[in-house]
Scaffold this motif. Structure first.
Motif, mmCIF file in Angstrom:
data_model
loop_
_atom_site.group_PDB
_atom_site.id
_atom_site.type_symbol
_atom_site.label_atom_id
_atom_site.label_comp_id
_atom_site.label_asym_id
_atom_site.label_seq_id
_atom_site.Cartn_x
_atom_site.Cartn_y
_atom_site.Cartn_z
ATOM 1 N N ASP A 150 0.831 -1.209 0.000
ATOM 2 C CA ASP A 150 0.000 0.000 0.000
ATOM 3 C C ASP A 150 0.863 1.256 0.000
ATOM 4 O O ASP A 150 0.556 2.233 -0.676
ATOM 5 C CB ASP A 150 -0.942 0.010 1.208
ATOM 6 N N ILE A 151 1.939 1.238 0.757
ATOM 7 C CA ILE A 151 2.865 2.385 0.807
ATOM 8 C C ILE A 151 3.487 2.591 -0.565
ATOM 9 O O ILE A 151 3.551 3.716 -1.068
ATOM 10 C CB ILE A 151 3.952 2.173 1.886
ATOM 11 N N LEU A 152 3.915 1.506 -1.194
ATOM 12 C CA LEU A 152 4.529 1.581 -2.521
ATOM 13 C C LEU A 152 3.550 2.171 -3.529
ATOM 14 O O LEU A 152 3.898 3.073 -4.298
ATOM 15 C CB LEU A 152 4.989 0.195 -2.973
ATOM 16 N N GLN A 153 2.308 1.699 -3.519
ATOM 17 C CA GLN A 153 1.292 2.211 -4.443
ATOM 18 C C GLN A 153 1.023 3.690 -4.193
ATOM 19 O O GLN A 153 0.841 4.464 -5.128
ATOM 20 C CB GLN A 153 -0.005 1.416 -4.326
ATOM 21 N N ALA A 154 1.001 4.103 -2.944
ATOM 22 C CA ALA A 154 0.758 5.507 -2.608
ATOM 23 C C ALA A 154 1.886 6.387 -3.142
ATOM 24 O O ALA A 154 1.630 7.465 -3.710
ATOM 25 C CB ALA A 154 0.629 5.679 -1.093
ATOM 26 N N LEU A 155 3.129 5.948 -3.002
ATOM 27 C CA LEU A 155 4.268 6.730 -3.488
ATOM 28 C C LEU A 155 4.256 6.841 -5.010
ATOM 29 O O LEU A 155 4.518 7.903 -5.562
ATOM 30 C CB LEU A 155 5.586 6.110 -3.005
ATOM 31 N N VAL A 156 3.914 5.747 -5.678
ATOM 32 C CA VAL A 156 3.830 5.769 -7.140
ATOM 33 C C VAL A 156 2.697 6.695 -7.574
ATOM 34 O O VAL A 156 2.835 7.471 -8.516
ATOM 35 C CB VAL A 156 3.649 4.337 -7.703
ATOM 36 N N LEU A 186 11.044 2.414 0.364
ATOM 37 C CA LEU A 186 10.380 1.337 1.096
ATOM 38 C C LEU A 186 11.398 0.468 1.838
ATOM 39 O O LEU A 186 11.149 0.045 2.964
ATOM 40 C CB LEU A 186 9.570 0.482 0.114
ATOM 41 N N LYS A 187 12.552 0.235 1.226
ATOM 42 C CA LYS A 187 13.591 -0.596 1.855
ATOM 43 C C LYS A 187 14.129 0.046 3.130
ATOM 44 O O LYS A 187 14.572 -0.647 4.031
ATOM 45 C CB LYS A 187 14.742 -0.828 0.876
ATOM 46 N N ALA A 188 14.104 1.375 3.190
ATOM 47 C CA ALA A 188 14.643 2.087 4.354
ATOM 48 C C ALA A 188 13.679 2.098 5.542
ATOM 49 O O ALA A 188 14.055 2.492 6.641
ATOM 50 C CB ALA A 188 14.989 3.520 3.956
ATOM 51 N N LEU A 189 12.440 1.666 5.329
ATOM 52 C CA LEU A 189 11.435 1.696 6.398
ATOM 53 C C LEU A 189 11.562 0.489 7.322
ATOM 54 O O LEU A 189 11.998 -0.579 6.901
ATOM 55 C CB LEU A 189 10.025 1.700 5.784
ATOM 56 N N GLY A 210 4.225 4.827 7.513
ATOM 57 C CA GLY A 210 5.192 4.457 6.475
ATOM 58 C C GLY A 210 5.241 5.467 5.344
ATOM 59 O O GLY A 210 6.316 5.796 4.846
ATOM 60 N N ILE A 211 4.071 5.976 4.945
ATOM 61 C CA ILE A 211 4.026 6.998 3.874
ATOM 62 C C ILE A 211 4.729 8.267 4.346
ATOM 63 O O ILE A 211 5.522 8.844 3.614
ATOM 64 C CB ILE A 211 2.565 7.287 3.455
ATOM 65 N N LYS A 212 4.465 8.672 5.585
ATOM 66 C CA LYS A 212 5.123 9.876 6.134
ATOM 67 C C LYS A 212 6.645 9.709 6.147
ATOM 68 O O LYS A 212 7.378 10.608 5.717
ATOM 69 C CB LYS A 212 4.628 10.164 7.553
ATOM 70 N N LEU A 213 7.116 8.575 6.650
ATOM 71 C CA LEU A 213 8.561 8.323 6.728
ATOM 72 C C LEU A 213 9.178 8.254 5.339
ATOM 73 O O LEU A 213 10.283 8.784 5.102
ATOM 74 C CB LEU A 213 8.830 7.022 7.485
ATOM 75 N N ALA A 214 8.488 7.603 4.410
ATOM 76 C CA ALA A 214 9.023 7.480 3.038
ATOM 77 C C ALA A 214 9.095 8.845 2.361
ATOM 78 O O ALA A 214 10.075 9.145 1.674
ATOM 79 C CB ALA A 214 8.137 6.533 2.232
ATOM 80 N N LEU A 238 12.380 10.647 0.894
ATOM 81 C CA LEU A 238 12.448 11.050 -0.510
ATOM 82 C C LEU A 238 12.695 12.555 -0.653
ATOM 83 O O LEU A 238 13.224 12.997 -1.678
ATOM 84 C CB LEU A 238 11.165 10.666 -1.255
ATOM 85 N N ALA A 239 12.327 13.330 0.345
ATOM 86 C CA ALA A 239 12.485 14.785 0.284
ATOM 87 C C ALA A 239 13.945 15.210 0.476
ATOM 88 O O ALA A 239 14.315 16.329 0.153
ATOM 89 C CB ALA A 239 11.608 15.468 1.329
ATOM 90 N N LYS A 240 14.772 14.315 1.007
ATOM 91 C CA LYS A 240 16.181 14.651 1.281
ATOM 92 C C LYS A 240 16.980 14.755 0.000
ATOM 93 O O LYS A 240 16.782 14.144 -0.956
ATOM 94 C CB LYS A 240 16.800 13.619 2.201
#
Length: 190
Positions: free
Chosen positions: A149-155, A168-171, A180-184, A188-190
């Motif tokens: 679900d996190i992966l689909q949300a990011l895509v 996702l691997k870093a979570l 998970g979405i917040k952390l990802a 990604l913002a870095k």
């Protein structure tokens, strides 16, 4: 022959766009997943392309990500699947969803795409198994439902499959979807 176009988006008429590259307007057919992520007309845009020469036409297909173009190229290698059908598949489902369907051998998900019948769906699953599904589906199938679900949300937010998979691997393994979405997104913002 033509691998990438960069210019000003002159027109958007689904599924075709007109990209003005220094005074030359290229008509490019794009899947709806790319179309929705394009900027407004008059703004700069970059498309990865695949050039198809037929007896009666020369058509340029454009993609927002390398994963989409790679999936398109794998699809058109299959007997009975032309560029229009491949474009329809990529318009009906994301590359991640396609790779998941191939890895899990789910013909039912492919049949939902307009222009794909049962026999074509089975041929796609057979011929793409180990190609598209192995490359892109491995992180998705190994993941839990929350990670999927996190992966689909990011895509869906516009990140490439590669960027989303790396985040996702870093979570942590047992993170919830919203956290998970917040952390990802922070990663990604870095």
């Amino acid at each position: 022959m033509i691998g990438r176009l960069q210019g000003i988006l002159a027109e958007k008429n689904p599924p075709q766009v007109l990209l003005d590259c220094h005074g030359v307007g290229y008509e490019v057919d794009v899947p709806m997943s790319t179309f929705y992520n394009l900027p407004n007309t008059g703004e700069p845009a970059t498309l990865l392309t695949h050039f198809v020469v037929r007896e009666d036409a020369q058509v340029l297909f454009g993609f927002g990500t390398a994963a989409e173009r790679d999936a398109f190229r794998q699809l058109i290698k299959i007997s009975g699947v032309g560029p229009r059908t491949a474009l329809s598949v990529l318009s009906g489902m994301s590359v991640a969803e396609l790779s998941q369907a191939i890895t899990a051998q789910q013909a039912g998900r492919l049949v939902k795409v307009p222009g794909i019948g049962k026999k074509t769906a089975e041929r796609l699953l057979l011929e793409l198994k180990g190609k598209l599904g192995a490359d892109l589906g491995a992180p998705v199938t190994a993941a839990s439902d929350a990670q999927a679900d996190i992966l689909q949300a990011l895509v869906a937010l516009g990140y490439s499959d590669k960027e989303a998979a790396a985040a996702l691997k870093a979570l942590p393994a047992e993170v919830g979807v919203s956290e998970g979405i917040k952390l990802a997104l922070k990663a990604l913002a870095k």
